[in-house]
Design an enzyme around this catalytic site. Structure first.
Site, PDB file in Angstrom:
ATOM      1  N   HIS A 195       1.652   6.247  -2.745  1.00 44.02           N
ATOM      2  CA  HIS A 195       2.304   5.741  -1.532  1.00 44.02           C
ATOM      3  C   HIS A 195       2.048   4.251  -1.292  1.00 44.02           C
ATOM      4  O   HIS A 195       2.957   3.506  -0.924  1.00 44.02           O
ATOM      5  CB  HIS A 195       1.826   6.553  -0.329  1.00 44.02           C
ATOM      6  CG  HIS A 195       2.552   6.278   0.936  1.00 44.02           C
ATOM      7  ND1 HIS A 195       2.004   5.527   1.960  1.00 44.02           N
ATOM      8  CD2 HIS A 195       3.777   6.653   1.374  1.00 44.02           C
ATOM      9  CE1 HIS A 195       2.864   5.454   2.961  1.00 44.02           C
ATOM     10  NE2 HIS A 195       3.940   6.133   2.639  1.00 44.02           N
ATOM     11  N   ASP A 224      -3.698   1.866   2.859  1.00 48.39           N
ATOM     12  CA  ASP A 224      -2.839   2.971   2.423  1.00 48.39           C
ATOM     13  C   ASP A 224      -3.630   3.971   1.608  1.00 48.39           C
ATOM     14  O   ASP A 224      -4.867   4.014   1.699  1.00 48.39           O
ATOM     15  CB  ASP A 224      -1.646   2.414   1.636  1.00 48.39           C
ATOM     16  CG  ASP A 224      -0.349   3.135   1.979  1.00 48.39           C
ATOM     17  OD1 ASP A 224      -0.208   4.302   1.560  1.00 48.39           O
ATOM     18  OD2 ASP A 224       0.501   2.546   2.651  1.00 48.39           O
ATOM     19  N   SER A 260       7.632   4.466   6.530  1.00 47.61           N
ATOM     20  CA  SER A 260       6.680   3.839   5.617  1.00 47.61           C
ATOM     21  C   SER A 260       7.277   2.606   4.967  1.00 47.61           C
ATOM     22  O   SER A 260       6.542   1.718   4.527  1.00 47.61           O
ATOM     23  CB  SER A 260       6.262   4.829   4.526  1.00 47.61           C
ATOM     24  OG  SER A 260       5.391   5.800   5.032  1.00 47.61           O
TER      25      SER A 260
END
Length: 535
Positions: free
Chosen positions: A217, A177, A395
């Protein structure tokens, strides 16, 4: 390129680029014989055990890239080597067209593939690539109080895995990520640190060991698998171990991120990782000449897509978010969600309707994608400061699924990655009638668990299924047994059912109230006890 992140990015354009990106492929691996004779020099014992368990032989793809080739390429005039891949026997370089093209004079260079496809095929008309404004960021042992995260786990019947004590323990997940700030300090991740479940990681973007940095994220994604705050957020694999890899550079849009990802997947393989989750996807880059046209999202073109399929061939399961393009003019998945052997996950809302943003299929070559669906609308996750909140994006649907895939594999570690993947898809509610919006549908991990349990155990033992059950249960008998008795007890130890059963019969539990019961199945010389969940 598109990154599956939450905020709104605009695709940038430029008129000219002095530096180009390219992949340089080498002819061979001169050290292959040595490494294949000494496998612990290239793979950990855990990785070797995973190969043995699945009957996967070592081959030249496992052999490290020849470092002398790398150093000679890097030393060439005007060339910088940014990343390398042993699986594809290639390096990612940057330089002028002239300097990169000159590398063909090196005897060990097989071919060069420019990220700008028009350079690779001079005179061929450029294919129009997708461009858009994209929404980027987007036995009963454990009875967790899931709190707000109940819906995203119960939708997949993941709570049943947890109730049977399959919470990821002993399994390893790699998360690729954009950054993991707060994971080392925030309370939702304390369980991972208290139990030494963060095994390490690497920042491929900065070339450092600093993984608790950069974009939020990765923190969000990890929390849906490994987070644990009783009564608020419980991840789908709270007791799995994790490696954290930063492969996404949010400051730019460049195909080198594909190369970072493949390099990270190779490291994950060498460390013995079981499952990879990637909530990232690409098709548009800063340099529009690098963009992927739809027809090249075909499972065999993109560097990252090819790497993802090789990761599967090494015995791992790769779970990928479908993307957040569903409401755009070009609503399709991007790479590496197009890979043949990855589990591509789209998003639904709490009522199991497809999220408007969830990318759809088919792939550029006409295949079904996504594969399955999970909650990605109003999904619950943790921020770097420990705040529990909700957000939208595939996601989230990808790691929610990846965690449960890991728990299912924990229950049946002797199964291959192919068998686990097939079972997950086979459990989904649209398996017999898949489409390009939902794929095979929403998987049912309780069904998958029971399906495998019955097949594996019933040959030598009694097995009660389905479990959890609504109105009726069946009991599979071991070989050479035709009759037995079953006694079911409530939580106070009181007998609520006591009947004689045969292999052809079923048992009604319609009159039982919802809850957890104990049972004992007895025959002349065999006894089986366990827990039964009445829904």
């Amino acid at each position: 390129m598109k990154k599956q992140l939450f905020i709104l990015f605009l695709i940038l354009s430029a008129n000219c680029y002095a530096q180009e990106d390219a992949w340089v492929y080498f002819n061979d691996k001169p050290d292959a014989e040595y490494y294949l004779a000494n496998p612990l020099e290239m793979l950990s014992q855990r990785a070797l055990d995973r190969r043995t368990n699945q009957g996967i032989a070592l081959d030249e793809l496992d052999v490290p890239i020849h470092e002398d080739y790398v150093s000679q390429t890097d030393a060439a005039s005007g060339i910088t080597v940014i990343a390398k891949s042993k699986w594809l026997n290639a390096v990612h370089v940057r330089g002028t067209i002239e300097d990169i093209s000159a590398l063909t004079s090196l005897s060990f260079v097989q071919s060069i593939e420019f990220a700008d496809k028009t350079i690779n095929t001079p005179g061929r008309p450029a294919v129009s690539a997708r461009t858009s404004t994209v929404n980027n960021k987007l036995d009963v042992q454990e009875n967790y109080d899931y709190g707000m995260s109940t819906s995203q786990i119960d939708m997949l019947n993941g709570q049943v895995l947890h109730q049977q004590d399959y919470t990821g323990e002993g399994m390893i997940i790699a998360v690729m990520d954009s950054g993991f700030p707060g994971v080392d300090t925030a309370q939702p991740f304390q369980n991972l640190f208290d139990n030494n479940l963060i095994l390490g990681g690497y920042n491929f973007v900065d070339g450092s060991n600093d993984i608790y940095t950069a974009d939020n994220h990765g923190t969000y994604v990890l929390s849906t698998m490994g987070g644990f705050v009783e009564g608020a957020l419980v991840g789908t694999a709270p007791n799995a171990s994790y490696y954290l890899f930063i492969t996404e550079d949010t400051s730019s849009e460049n195909p080198v991120e594909e190369s970072y990802w493949v390099e990270a997947a190779e490291v994950a393989d060498s460390l013995g990782v079981d499952v990879i989750n990637t909530s990232l996807g690409y098709y548009n880059y800063d340099n529009p000449n690098y963009n992927y046209p739809y027809e090249s999202v075909n499972g065999q073109t993109a560097f990252m897509t090819r790497g993802a399929d090789i990761a599967f061939s090494r015995g791992m399961i790769v779970v990928i978010s479908a993307g957040n393009n569903g409401n755009n003019a070009d609503p399709y998945i991007e790479i590496p969600a197009d890979a043949f052997n990855v589990l591509t996950v789209g998003s639904v809302s709490y009522d199991e309707a497809r999220s408007y943003f969830s990318s759809i299929g088919p792939t550029g070559d006409g295949r079904i994608k996504p594969d399955v669906m999970a909650q990605g609308s109003a999904a619950i996750f943790a921020k770097p400061d420990g705040t529990i909140t909700f957000g939208n994006g595939t996601s989230f649907s990808s790691p929610i699924t990846a965690g449960l895939v890991t728990c299912l594999w924990q229950a049946f570690p002797e199964k291959t990655n192919t068998e686990i993947m097939d079972l997950v898809k086979g459990s989904a509610d649209r398996f017999t009638n898949p489409d390009f919006e939902y794929g095979y549908g929403i998987p049912d991990f309780a069904f998958a668990l029971n399906e495998l349990t019955v097949k594996e155990v019933a040959k030598t033992d009694f097995i009660l299924y389905p479990n959890p059950a609504n109105d009726v249960i069946n009991i599979a008998f071991p070989d050479d047994f035709g009759q037995a008795s079953i006694t079911i007890y409530n939580s106070l130890g009181q007998v609520v059912i006591n009947e004689t059963i045969t292999e052809e019969s079923f048992l009604s539990i319609k009159e039982l109230t919802k809850g957890i019961y104990s049972y004992i199945i007895q025959s002349e010389n065999k006894t089986k006890s366990g827990k039964l969940i009445k829904e």
